[in-house]
Write a protein that holds these residues in place. Structure first.
Motif: not given
Length: 330
Positions: A198, A203, A205, A229, A328
């Motif tokens: 990720l 990205s 989160i 996301v 995200e």
């Protein structure tokens, strides 16, 4: 008389949003305008405009406060260039337009603090303390983890070494107000390995525990530079499931994610970019999706069963209901 009635109507509308527009200790510099994102150094959730102004006032490095009224979201900035602002659900208050929101702090006391320090006041006493680290430029292979430059936040860097292995390194904003090399990448250490993909796919989160409908959650994500996301691959599904399971306080929640079904047909689930949502028992809760009385449905992550903590799966439910949500970064 007509003019007076219009003024009264305007006052009632403002009061219904928040009563603090009647305050006399600051004035709005810009309405319906947001400062440029590149100068933001801190975001503060669920606080009033008045508290937001106070947070900016007591920091020498804060040049302007941007307040998103719909989400009670305060954002602090080191610069403000009117020519580069964007229209949005914001009001801007520049430091020059603030007149001591806290009567125990005056302008002279605030200016006694050094660069990247904040004034802490208790009664007649005031002290200066470090609450953020100096804002750093984020490179293409780096992401913020935590609340930007706040003490305890991290800058995570993902680089591929000569052997083709991805190295994950991090700088942490220490209590001294300096960026220092961190030995851990995530506050949930058991998740670090699972989350590497990720981070390295650029990205970020963010799990928000405030509750909103899915449309409002999607709009909120956009205000913080992201989107709900999109979980379109098994590795990403597993990584987010692990994050929910292993982080304290998150494993029993219900979370909006990207995904909707306008016609409420089992085979018509799509993401907001019109690509198809993966189906099957690995992703979806038992007997889901099952339709919601013919109304448009949206997708959330919910516990698969009461006896399997953290085993979250997709589930369909009416879009207007309120849950936590996962953003995200774009």
């Amino acid at each position: 008389m007509e003019l007076i009635n219009k003024r009264i109507l305007a006052f009632v509308i403002y009061v219904s949003i928040t009563t603090i527009y009647c305050s006399a200790n600051f004035r709005i510099s810009k309405w319906n305008t947001c400062p440029p994102e590149e100068s933001k150094f801190l975001s503060l959730e669920k606080i009033s405009l008045e508290v937001c102004i106070d947070e900016c006032f007591r920091r020498n490095h804060c040049f302007a406060a941007g307040y998103k009224r719909l989400y009670t979201l305060c954002e602090l900035y080191t610069e403000f260039t009117p020519a580069s602002t964007n229209r949005g659900h914001c009001v801007i208050v520049k430091k020059d337009d603030i007149q001591s929101p806290d009567e125990s702090i005056n302008a002279d006391q605030s200016n006694e603090c050094g660069e990247w320090q904040a004034n802490q006041s208790t009664g007649t006493e005031s002290t200066c303390s470090k609450q953020e680290c100096q804002r750093q430029e984020i490179l293409e292979n780096e992401v913020h983890q935590g609340n930007m430059n706040e003490i305890g936040s991290k800058i995570v860097s993902c680089k591929r070494n000569g052997n083709g292995v991805v190295d994950v390194q991090a700088l942490e904003c220490s209590s001294s107000g300096e960026w220092e090399i961190s030995s851990t990448v995530d506050r949930c250490s058991s998740v670090v390995a699972r989350m590497t993909q990720l981070y390295c796919s650029q990205s970020k989160i963010q799990i928000f525990t405030t509750t909103m409908s899915q449309p409002d959650a999607a709009e909120f994500c956009s205000t913080v530079g992201g989107k709900l996301v999109k979980i379109d691959e098994k590795w990403k599904f597993d990584a987010i499931q692990a994050l929910i399971r292993d982080c304290p306080g998150l494993n029993t929640g219900q979370y909006w994610v990207d995904g909707y079904n306008e016609r409420n047909k089992v085979d018509d689930w799509k993401f907001s970019d019109d690509t198809l949502v993966p189906m099957g028992k690995h992703f979806w809760k038992d007997k889901a999706p099952n339709g919601q009385k013919g109304d448009p449905s949206c997708m959330r992550m919910v516990r698969h069963s009461d006896d399997r903590i953290g085993d979250h799966r997709f589930d369909d439910i009416e879009c207007w209901k309120t849950f936590h949500f996962i953003c995200e970064q774009n």
